[in-house]
Design a protein around this motif. Structure first.
Motif, PDB file in Angstrom:
ATOM      1  N   ILE A   5     -13.634  -9.417  -5.475  1.00  0.00           N
ATOM      2  CA  ILE A   5     -12.697 -10.270  -3.421  1.00  0.00           C
ATOM      3  C   ILE A   5     -11.523 -10.224  -4.008  1.00  0.00           C
ATOM      4  CG2 ILE A   5     -13.242 -11.438  -1.819  1.00  0.00           C
ATOM      5  CD1 ILE A   5     -16.010 -11.175  -2.335  1.00  0.00           C
ATOM      6  N   GLU A 167     -12.680  -4.275  -3.882  1.00  0.00           N
ATOM      7  CA  GLU A 167     -13.520  -3.464  -3.566  1.00  0.00           C
ATOM      8  C   GLU A 167     -13.156  -4.352  -1.528  1.00  0.00           C
ATOM      9  OE1 GLU A 167     -17.521  -3.255  -4.270  1.00  0.00           O
ATOM     10  OE2 GLU A 167     -17.247  -2.226  -5.904  1.00  0.00           O
ATOM     11  N   THR A 168     -12.261  -5.352  -2.159  1.00  0.00           N
ATOM     12  CA  THR A 168     -12.754  -5.886  -0.428  1.00  0.00           C
ATOM     13  C   THR A 168     -11.334  -6.394  -0.700  1.00  0.00           C
ATOM     14  OG1 THR A 168     -14.794  -6.593  -0.364  1.00  0.00           O
ATOM     15  CG2 THR A 168     -13.552  -7.839   1.155  1.00  0.00           C
ATOM     16  N   ARG A 194     -11.946  -2.679   1.457  1.00  0.00           N
ATOM     17  CA  ARG A 194     -12.285  -3.400   2.972  1.00  0.00           C
ATOM     18  C   ARG A 194     -11.507  -4.333   2.760  1.00  0.00           C
ATOM     19  NH1 ARG A 194     -15.740  -2.727   7.289  1.00  0.00           N
ATOM     20  NH2 ARG A 194     -16.046  -4.684   8.200  1.00  0.00           N
ATOM     21  N   THR A 195     -10.947  -4.524   4.322  1.00  0.00           N
ATOM     22  CA  THR A 195      -9.900  -5.219   4.149  1.00  0.00           C
ATOM     23  C   THR A 195     -10.032  -6.465   5.892  1.00  0.00           C
ATOM     24  OG1 THR A 195      -8.942  -3.540   6.291  1.00  0.00           O
ATOM     25  CG2 THR A 195      -8.073  -3.991   3.638  1.00  0.00           C
TER      26      THR A 195
END
Length: 230
Positions: A5, A167-168, A194-195
């Motif tokens: 993250i 990943e985020t 993912r945002t």
């Protein structure tokens, strides 16, 4: 879930600790011309004014305390199975005082000093003065270790590497108007991350985020972290 993250924070995460943003109507920034206190040219013209401005900001920061949003991100770093990288546009140390580690300060830090002549860096005193000498070269060229307008943000290569592997991606308390940070969401999306945007109100780049949380950072950040950590 345990992927990396990357979290970008802006002035909005520290506002509830009493640290004003550029856009505050009655804030410290409104009392100064940014061209005079936040540019290399302004420092050359009037270093005394610039140092007085940052002395005031440093005092403001020292009088502030980390809030629930800072502390929640520290809990996330501690409890998440993967890596949690915090990149901040803020020059305060509230993330660190809230328990976060290895924070990347892309715009520098109020508690650090820089020699404008030789580039040496050291811990800043509470107040800095024009006659202060660099501890390495002795030049009276002490300035705050802050990235001013027209200067290149710090650690950009490392930040790009983190974005390429995340990943985020989460943006918290940012306006989406200051580049290169405003473009981070697009770089994260390009690698399939993912945002998430957490903000008091929608940013200028809100359409680039898949997930949005709107409200005070002290409420929404702990809520989001709690959902991640279960």
């Amino acid at each position: 879930m345990s992927g990396k993250i990357v979290i970008l924070t802006g002035a909005g995460i520290s506002a509830e600790s009493g640290l004003g943003t550029f856009r505050d109507v009655d804030g410290l920034w409104t009392q100064y011309d940014l061209n005079e206190v936040a540019t290399p040219e302004g420092f050359e013209r009037n270093p005394k004014l610039v140092l007085e401005f940052y002395n005031a900001r440093r005092a403001n920061c020292l009088g502030a305390a980390p809030n629930a949003a800072h502390e929640a991100l520290a809990r996330l770093q501690e409890g998440w199975a993967g890596e949690v990288v915090i990149v901040t546009q803020n020059v305060d140390d509230l993330h660190e005082r809230g328990g976060a580690r290895d924070v990347i300060h892309m715009h520098g830090q109020l508690d650090r000093a820089l020699c404008a002549d030789c580039g040496h860096r050291w811990d800043a005193p509470k107040e800095m003065f024009v006659e202060d000498a660099c501890p390495k070269c002795s030049a009276p060229a002490t300035r705050p270790d802050i990235v001013w307008f027209g200067e290149i943000p710090y650690a950009m290569d490392g930040i790009m590497d983190h974005l390429a592997g995340c990943e985020t991606f989460v943006a918290i308390g940012t306006s989406g108007e200051v580049y290169p940070a405003a473009g981070f969401v697009h770089q994260a999306r390009a690698v399939g991350a993912r945002t998430v945007e957490i903000n008091l109100e929608p940013s200028s780049v809100v359409s680039a985020f898949e997930e949005t949380w709107f409200g005070p950072a002290t409420e929404k950040v702990p809520e989001w972290v709690g959902r991640l950590l279960g």
